[in-house]
Enzyme design. Structure first.
Site, PDB file in Angstrom:
ATOM      1  N   GLU A 166      31.228  43.633  42.494  1.00 54.83           N
ATOM      2  CA  GLU A 166      30.045  42.819  41.550  1.00 54.83           C
ATOM      3  C   GLU A 166      28.774  43.365  41.261  1.00 54.83           C
ATOM      4  OE1 GLU A 166      29.779  38.962  44.057  1.00 54.83           O
ATOM      5  OE2 GLU A 166      31.987  38.996  43.681  1.00 54.83           O
ATOM      6  N   GLU A 271      41.550  37.836  43.059  1.00 54.55           N
ATOM      7  CA  GLU A 271      40.957  36.963  44.126  1.00 54.55           C
ATOM      8  C   GLU A 271      41.351  35.657  43.300  1.00 54.55           C
ATOM      9  OE1 GLU A 271      37.022  37.513  45.270  1.00 54.55           O
ATOM     10  OE2 GLU A 271      37.128  39.485  45.391  1.00 54.55           O
TER      11      GLU A 271
END
Ligand code: G3I
Length: 359
Positions: A166, A271
């Site tokens: 991220e 995810e």
């Protein structure tokens, strides 16, 4: 999809499971039971690529239903939290390997791949890193030592890593993380080099969310990856998290998956979950219709993933196992049912959707 309805038994179990979490569940909801499945049908046995779950080590240790389901259904495991910096590296000279080692041992005993998550992130930082005082060289040494101590510890046991997680904002700008502030934007490439030095056999991934939001964010991610590739930085794969929602335009998923595959690297849907209550409606209940819609969305994503070249299919990982274990309900303080297993570890229609995605 053919289904048989075991109304009484299952509706009682789902209501009791949900009420334990303080979630209001429609008492008229009848969980569709997936049938007929031949004995021995599992996700790991039915899919042509690895199928994994993020696992919570506490549940793995203490919840026998959870543990049994993990053993049965998945062949790849990602620690949900046990390998994050705050967990693994609580003090500068102290590493806490307990939960991560437990997971790795469990995986080895049960023949499962371990995907490490995550070496470097702007979140889950221990306070000693947040408060660290030092010049650029000291910060660089901190970063290198952190990465290499962890990768070396798990060398030969952890097949792959989310090296950096991220790094970008949704608008495509580089996130102003502590790492950018202290070390500049090219810290990302150096993280990959440090990890590769510690374990040249580990597959190294850049992991992020929002590829499916639109072109802006995924373009900067793909540019970063292509830039690293062209410079000979050791990157093997791209992790797209896919925390998604049932009402996302389906072509956004296809665009995310196909553009990631154009890098030529391995692609990990890392995810996956499909939220059913993105509008945070506190009174929403899980209906059969909603569960069926979710199944179609899982099917669509799996099918799009199955269409990329086999050699690039690192696998699909859901973010935890059942609706009782998802991060979403706690994080957003709302009822939701994003995973293929219900709160009682029964298969939902989404399970069949995943199987149908590779037919
Ligand atoms: O274990 C402590 C507990 O001792 C303490 O009492 C409690 C009080 O807040 O916190 C507990 O730790 C929490 C931990 O989850 C374990 O439950 C943390 O506060 C909480 O922040 C942490 O949340 C995790 C989050 O990442 C932040 O690390 C979620 O479980 C996890 O699902 C989530 O996973 C992330 C991926 O790593 C990256 N992509 C997005 C994804 C979802 O947010």
């Amino acid at each position: 999809m053919k289904k048989i309805f075991f109304a009484a038994m299952l509706s009682v179990s789902i209501v009791s499971a949900c009420s334990k979490r303080g979630v209001t569940t429609d008492p008229t909801y009848v969980p569709p039971f997936i049938q007929p499945l031949a004995a021995g049908v599992t996700l790991q046995g039915s899919l042509p690529f690895p199928f994994g779950a993020a696992v919570n080590v506490n549940l793995l240790k203490n919840n026998t239903a959870y543990r049994a389901l993990v053993i049965k259904e998945y062949n790849s495991l990602t620690p949900e939290n046990a390998m994050k910096p705050a967990t693994l590296h609580p003090q500068e000279n102290t590493y806490n390997w307990d939960d991560a080692d437990y997971l790795v041992d469990f995986a080895r005993q049960n023949n499962k791949r371990v995907h490490g998550h995550t070496l470097v992130w702007y979140k889950s930082l221990p306070s000693w890193i947040k408060n660290y005082q030092g010049n650029t060289a000291a910060w660089e040494n901190l970063l290198k030592t952190h990465i290499q101590t962890i990768v070396t510890h798990f060398k030969g046991k952890v097949a792959s890593w989310d090296v950096v997680n991220e790094a970008f904002e949704d608008d495509g700008t580089l996130r102003n993380s502590i790492w950018v502030q202290k070390l500049g934007p090219d810290y990302i490439a150096r993280c990959f080099q440090y990890a590769h030095e510690a374990d040249p056999d580990a597959q190294l991934f850049y992991n992020d969310f929002g590829h499916e939001y639109g072109a802006t964010k995924r373009t900067v991610i793909l540019n970063l990856i292509n830039n690293m590739k062209s410079r000979g930085i050791p990157i093997n794969g791209i992790g797209m998290q896919m925390h998604t929602r049932y009402n996302m335009t389906e072509s956004n998923w296809t665009a995310a998956i196909t553009t990631a595959a154009q890098t030529g690297l391995k692609v990990h849907i890392s995810e996956l979950d499909v939220a059913l209550n993105p509008d945070n409606n506190q009174n929403l209940t899980l209906t059969t219709a909603l569960a069926e819609t979710q199944a179609q969305k899982y099917l669509f994503i799996v099918k799009a993933y199955n269409a990329i070249p086999k050699a690039q299919q690192f696998g699909i990982t859901t973010w935890n196992v059942s609706d009782a274990d998802t991060w979403i309900t706690g994080n957003y303080n709302r009822p939701d049912w994003p995973l293929p297993f219900d709160s009682n570890y029964n298969r939902k229609p989404a399970y069949q959707g995943i199987l149908d995605g590779v037919k």
